[in-house]
Design a protein around this motif. Structure first.
Motif, mmCIF file in Angstrom:
data_model
loop_
_atom_site.group_PDB
_atom_site.id
_atom_site.type_symbol
_atom_site.label_atom_id
_atom_site.label_comp_id
_atom_site.label_asym_id
_atom_site.label_seq_id
_atom_site.Cartn_x
_atom_site.Cartn_y
_atom_site.Cartn_z
ATOM 1 N N MET A 1 -0.918 -9.640 -10.238
ATOM 2 C CA MET A 1 -0.881 -8.408 -11.020
ATOM 3 C C MET A 1 -2.036 -7.491 -10.621
ATOM 4 S SD MET A 1 -0.677 -8.137 -15.081
ATOM 5 C CE MET A 1 -1.141 -6.640 -15.931
ATOM 6 N N TRP A 2 -3.239 -8.085 -10.499
ATOM 7 C CA TRP A 2 -4.375 -7.245 -10.093
ATOM 8 C C TRP A 2 -4.179 -6.697 -8.696
ATOM 9 C CZ3 TRP A 2 -6.751 -5.276 -13.746
ATOM 10 C CH2 TRP A 2 -6.994 -5.988 -14.926
ATOM 11 N N TRP A 3 -3.420 -7.470 -7.886
ATOM 12 C CA TRP A 3 -3.184 -7.025 -6.517
ATOM 13 C C TRP A 3 -2.469 -5.678 -6.488
ATOM 14 C CZ3 TRP A 3 1.425 -7.385 -3.239
ATOM 15 C CH2 TRP A 3 1.135 -7.092 -1.905
ATOM 16 N N TRP A 4 -1.433 -5.561 -7.334
ATOM 17 C CA TRP A 4 -0.700 -4.282 -7.377
ATOM 18 C C TRP A 4 -1.578 -3.168 -7.925
ATOM 19 C CZ3 TRP A 4 3.043 -8.220 -9.144
ATOM 20 C CH2 TRP A 4 3.944 -8.544 -8.113
ATOM 21 N N THR A 5 -2.376 -3.507 -8.954
ATOM 22 C CA THR A 5 -3.257 -2.492 -9.520
ATOM 23 C C THR A 5 -4.206 -1.958 -8.454
ATOM 24 O OG1 THR A 5 -3.175 -3.865 -11.483
ATOM 25 C CG2 THR A 5 -4.699 -2.013 -11.508
ATOM 26 N N ILE A 6 -4.785 -2.906 -7.673
ATOM 27 C CA ILE A 6 -5.722 -2.485 -6.640
ATOM 28 C C ILE A 6 -5.027 -1.614 -5.610
ATOM 29 C CG2 ILE A 6 -7.133 -3.347 -4.732
ATOM 30 C CD1 ILE A 6 -7.847 -5.722 -6.508
ATOM 31 N N ARG A 7 -3.753 -1.993 -5.268
ATOM 32 C CA ARG A 7 -3.040 -1.183 -4.269
ATOM 33 C C ARG A 7 -2.782 0.218 -4.785
ATOM 34 N NH1 ARG A 7 0.935 -4.061 -0.291
ATOM 35 N NH2 ARG A 7 2.290 -2.448 -1.069
ATOM 36 N N VAL A 8 -2.397 0.336 -6.055
ATOM 37 C CA VAL A 8 -2.179 1.668 -6.619
ATOM 38 C C VAL A 8 -3.485 2.450 -6.600
ATOM 39 C CG1 VAL A 8 -1.582 2.941 -8.673
ATOM 40 C CG2 VAL A 8 -0.250 0.963 -8.045
ATOM 41 N N ALA A 9 -4.575 1.792 -6.966
ATOM 42 C CA ALA A 9 -5.869 2.478 -6.998
ATOM 43 C C ALA A 9 -6.246 2.975 -5.606
ATOM 44 C CB ALA A 9 -6.938 1.528 -7.532
ATOM 45 N N LEU A 10 -6.036 2.125 -4.592
ATOM 46 C CA LEU A 10 -6.357 2.530 -3.214
ATOM 47 C C LEU A 10 -5.530 3.743 -2.806
ATOM 48 C CD1 LEU A 10 -6.704 -0.830 -1.284
ATOM 49 C CD2 LEU A 10 -8.477 0.829 -1.820
ATOM 50 N N SER A 11 -4.204 3.665 -3.109
ATOM 51 C CA SER A 11 -3.315 4.768 -2.752
ATOM 52 C C SER A 11 -3.748 6.041 -3.461
ATOM 53 C CB SER A 11 -1.883 4.397 -3.113
ATOM 54 O OG SER A 11 -1.083 5.531 -3.155
ATOM 55 N N LEU A 12 -4.156 5.917 -4.739
ATOM 56 C CA LEU A 12 -4.620 7.068 -5.516
ATOM 57 C C LEU A 12 -5.836 7.698 -4.845
ATOM 58 C CD1 LEU A 12 -4.426 8.512 -8.443
ATOM 59 C CD2 LEU A 12 -6.396 7.103 -8.944
ATOM 60 N N VAL A 13 -6.796 6.856 -4.479
ATOM 61 C CA VAL A 13 -8.022 7.368 -3.880
ATOM 62 C C VAL A 13 -7.698 8.123 -2.595
ATOM 63 C CG1 VAL A 13 -10.148 6.693 -2.726
ATOM 64 C CG2 VAL A 13 -9.535 5.652 -4.908
ATOM 65 N N VAL A 14 -6.848 7.539 -1.748
ATOM 66 C CA VAL A 14 -6.562 8.156 -0.449
ATOM 67 C C VAL A 14 -5.821 9.481 -0.619
ATOM 68 C CG1 VAL A 14 -5.240 7.918 1.670
ATOM 69 C CG2 VAL A 14 -6.589 6.004 0.816
ATOM 70 N N SER A 15 -4.673 9.456 -1.367
ATOM 71 C CA SER A 15 -3.844 10.661 -1.403
ATOM 72 C C SER A 15 -4.502 11.762 -2.221
ATOM 73 C CB SER A 15 -2.454 10.331 -1.953
ATOM 74 O OG SER A 15 -2.576 9.725 -3.212
ATOM 75 N N VAL A 16 -5.030 11.422 -3.399
ATOM 76 C CA VAL A 16 -5.669 12.453 -4.224
ATOM 77 C C VAL A 16 -6.934 12.956 -3.531
ATOM 78 C CG1 VAL A 16 -6.809 12.898 -6.420
ATOM 79 C CG2 VAL A 16 -4.694 11.620 -6.366
ATOM 80 N N GLY A 17 -7.643 12.058 -2.867
ATOM 81 C CA GLY A 17 -8.829 12.474 -2.124
ATOM 82 C C GLY A 17 -8.482 13.488 -1.050
ATOM 83 N N ALA A 18 -7.422 13.202 -0.277
ATOM 84 C CA ALA A 18 -7.030 14.111 0.797
ATOM 85 C C ALA A 18 -6.611 15.465 0.238
ATOM 86 C CB ALA A 18 -5.880 13.500 1.605
ATOM 87 N N LEU A 19 -5.776 15.416 -0.820
ATOM 88 C CA LEU A 19 -5.306 16.675 -1.408
ATOM 89 C C LEU A 19 -6.470 17.452 -2.021
ATOM 90 C CD1 LEU A 19 -1.940 15.612 -3.015
ATOM 91 C CD2 LEU A 19 -2.263 17.357 -1.299
ATOM 92 N N GLY A 20 -7.372 16.744 -2.692
ATOM 93 C CA GLY A 20 -8.519 17.392 -3.324
ATOM 94 C C GLY A 20 -9.384 18.080 -2.287
ATOM 95 N N LEU A 21 -9.563 17.396 -1.156
ATOM 96 C CA LEU A 21 -10.357 17.969 -0.068
ATOM 97 C C LEU A 21 -9.700 19.258 0.427
ATOM 98 C CD1 LEU A 21 -12.932 16.760 1.153
ATOM 99 C CD2 LEU A 21 -11.563 16.105 3.127
ATOM 100 N N THR A 22 -8.346 19.200 0.581
ATOM 101 C CA THR A 22 -7.618 20.398 1.011
ATOM 102 C C THR A 22 -7.828 21.528 0.008
ATOM 103 O OG1 THR A 22 -5.946 18.804 1.701
ATOM 104 C CG2 THR A 22 -5.400 21.124 1.963
ATOM 105 N N TYR A 23 -7.705 21.170 -1.256
ATOM 106 C CA TYR A 23 -7.824 22.164 -2.327
ATOM 107 C C TYR A 23 -9.204 22.826 -2.286
ATOM 108 C CZ TYR A 23 -7.456 24.102 -7.017
ATOM 109 O OH TYR A 23 -7.396 24.951 -8.080
ATOM 110 N N TRP A 24 -10.193 22.006 -2.030
ATOM 111 C CA TRP A 24 -11.571 22.487 -2.062
ATOM 112 C C TRP A 24 -11.879 23.363 -0.852
ATOM 113 C CZ3 TRP A 24 -16.233 19.751 0.141
ATOM 114 C CH2 TRP A 24 -17.410 20.370 -0.291
#
Lengths: 146, 524
Positions: A1-24
């Motif tokens: 269960m934690w494995w999936w949570t960690i994967r979602v968190a990683l995906s969140l960091v990568v995609s939102v990070g990239a988009l946020g950088l673009t936005y900025w």
């Protein structure tokens, strides 16, 4: 269960990070990057809250003398059944996150690509034992229907 | 891995037992073929220099010189390839050493060989040569022997195909071998089935453009006079456009017709009795001939595909589902295709002849899928329209596209709805004899008859919407053909019946996951 949570968190960091950088950095694109950024973040948060629990409750697997069964899925339920006589090889794979959590993936390979069974996030010892049993069973059963 | 590519200077080629078998060269006539090609390739330059007098300016000459240069390089490198290629056939392996610059050693174990074909281009046929293509179970051809003599090619095919299965056995039944039963021949009117093609206009356009470029080499103008002619004939602008389209379409039609005649001249589908069983053989070609053997023991089923736009004339593409045959190929027709596009009735007749046994699975009535499958498709059509509308409305609001554009999908809405109905009407499945029959598809109606023994497992899918509507999709992975065939959107009862027929030995155990699903799905 934690494995999936960690994967979602990683995906969140990568995609939102990239988009946020673009936005900025890119002023001209803010009108459309903004909504996409918000939607991505919201989607990830909902997924992170619901998906691991649902998956943990839904996922089932079983090996018998006749076949390997697997039930998985969150939005899309999927059952896969492979008769032992059709198995070509049995793999055990462990990614970095899985090693951290003491988990492993059992992969049962057949002659057709779509026919594989991939059981993720099992206890490493259980996977090792199941793989050994399956290998022995497969060797005792002739033919792979190719 | 069935083939091994080893550049020789990095790793010395392994020398398996059987060293006494000598290495053989390709046929020496290849040199003469290449000499002739060399002479031919100088023709464009010579011709344009001598006859058309463009040689006064060297700059006008460069396209012809490029053509000549390419021809010379190809001929020279082919001779180099002949010099450096050796092959041999031992008891266990077929080996080849080749490569113009990088030395390549490649081997195929003989028991892995699935098909041995020969092909010939015009230059091969004139010299009595054949290209032998040896393929193993993988999708790419494993070995090419380009080229050996005609007799040698036939001998190689015989030897490799016989021993590919079992040794011995052959010699005694040698006289019974080679008997052919013709199952189908191409009819002349099949041309019409094969030249009506979406790509016709594109091919015509390309042809016109390249023809113009070619004539430009010799100072002839093609487009100009044609343009003036059309201007004189056409009273108004739309008519002129229509005339241009007609010219392009006509050129495309000519190209497609000649292509079809060239590839399928004297097409025959034959069942050949060999020493070790039977095989389906297709022979075709006017200038370059192609002969493909498909072992009947590897046959797993039949696949018919009917494009939506031409279904009203019954246009059908027929291919076999077979292990060890490539079912997809970029350059030419894949080897699994056994008939050119033709009428549906002919495809069914041939399918009945090919599949062993009295059952005609493709002619069995199909079980219809439930109404809910139609609702699911209509829902998808509505969601698709709404999504496009929403996206365009948002883009219109931010000023990227004109503000009125979001209404366009609403006017186009009947089209997805129509496609949804078409998709629903196509759905069907049944079980006949020992064949699973599945039919589905929108742009192409794909009908598949697959042997039960070839099923490698079951894959059952249910999305949220399907759970709500009480539908299940069943997929069967297999080692042959497209590797995966599925029948979407059946009811739970239909699924249990069909899955039980598909994999009877698992029936007892299957019922358990099925029961699990029944308790899990709120739609039940």
């Amino acid at each position: 269960m934690w494995w999936w949570t960690i994967r979602v968190a990683l995906s969140l960091v990568v995609s939102v990070g990239a988009l946020g950088l673009t936005y900025w950095l890119w002023d001209g694109g803010r009108t459309w990057v903004g909504p996409v950024l918000l939607a991505t973040a919201a989607g990830h948060l909902v997924t992170g809250a619901v998906m691991p629990t649902v998956r943990y409750r839904v996922h089932r697997w079983e090996c018998t003398d006749l076949a390997v069964y697997e039930l998985k899925g969150w939005l899309v339920r999927e059952w896969r059944i492979i008769p032992i006589s059709r198995i070509q090889s049995v793999d055990v794979a462990r990614g970095p996150v899985q090693q951290l959590l003491g988990l492993a993936t059992l992969r049962v390979v057949t002659a057709a690509h779509e026919g594989h069974v991939k059981i993720v996030g099992l206890d490493a010892d259980v996977v090792a034992r199941a793989a050994a049993e399956l290998t022995a069973l497969t060797q005792a059963t002739p033919g792979d229907a190719t | 891995m069935t083939t091994v590519d080893v550049p020789e200077h990095t790793a010395p080629a392994p020398e398996p037992p059987g060293d006494e078998v000598p290495w053989q060269r390709l046929n020496g006539r290849l040199i003469w073929v290449n000499l002739a090609r060399l002479v031919l390739s100088t023709l464009p330059t010579v011709l344009s220099m001598v006859f058309f007098g463009t040689g006064r300016h060297l700059s006008d000459l460069w396209p012809a010189m490029v053509a000549t240069g390419i021809g010379m390089v190809i001929s020279a490198s082919d001779v180099l390839r002949w010099l450096r290629t050796r092959y041999r056939i031992t008891d266990e392996l077929v080996e080849i050493r080749t490569g113009r610059i990088l030395r390549v050693y490649r081997q195929v174990p003989r028991e892995r060989i699935r098909t041995v074909d020969h092909k010939a281009k015009l230059r091969h046929r004139l010299a009595g040569l054949r290209v032998v293509v040896i393929s193993s179970g993988r999708s790419r051809a494993a070995l090419r022997l380009d080229a050996v003599s005609k007799d040698r090619a036939e001998a190689l095919r015989r030897e490799l195909m016989r021993s590919a299965v079992q040794d011995g056995a052959g010699a005694a039944e040698q006289e019974g071998a080679g008997q052919d039963t013709v199952l189908a021949r191409a009819r002349w009117f099949w041309i019409f089935y094969n030249v009506i093609n979406i790509w016709g206009m594109l091919i015509g356009g390309l042809l016109l453009w390249s023809l113009d470029g070619l004539l430009d080499l010799v100072n002839l103008d093609l487009i100009g006079p044609l343009d003036r002619l059309i201007d004189r004939l056409a009273p108004s602008r739309p008519v002129a456009w229509a005339l241009w389209a007609a010219v392009v379409a006509f050129l495309g039609l000519c190209a497609l017709t000649s292509g079809f005649v060239k590839d399928n001249w004297n097409f025959q589908l034959v069942r050949r009795v060999k020493e070790d069983g039977t095989a389906l053989v297709t022979r075709q070609g006017l200038l370059s001939t192609r002969e493909v053997h498909r072992d009947d023991r590897r046959l797993r089923g039949i696949h018919l595909s009917q494009p939506l736009f031409w279904r009203w004339i019954g246009l059908t593409e027929t291919s076999v589902i077979s292990t060890g045959l490539a079912s997809w190929s970029l350059t030419s027709e894949p080897a699994s295709v056994i008939l050119p596009r033709g009428p549906a009735g002919e495809a069914r007749r041939v399918a009945g002849l090919i599949l062993p046994g009295p059952v005609r699975p493709l002619e069995e009535p199909l079980r219809r899928h439930p109404r809910a499958a139609l609702y699911r498709r209509l829902l998808w059509a509505a969601v698709f329209c709404a999504a496009v509308c929403g996206l365009l409305a948002w883009l219109g609001a931010t000023g990227v596209v004109p503000g009125w554009l979001w209404k366009v999908p609403l006017w186009g809405a009947p089209l997805p709805v129509l496609l949804a109905v078409v998709a629903y009407r196509t759905l069907g499945h049944t079980f006949a004899g020992r064949y699973l029959v599945m039919r589905r598809g929108v742009s192409r109606r794909e009908t598949v008859a697959l042997q039960r023994e070839a099923v490698l497992g079951l894959k059952v899918r249910q999305t949220l919407v399907q759970r709500w509507l009480g539908l299940v999709s069943l997929g069967v992975p297999t080692a042959a053909g497209m590797r995966y065939y599925h029948a979407p959107d059946m009811t739970a009862d239909q699924f249990v019946t069909f899955a039980g027929e598909a994999a009877p030995e698992l029936l007892a155990e299957i019922l358990r996951p099925a029961a699990e699903r029944n308790s899990a799905g709120p739609g039940e």
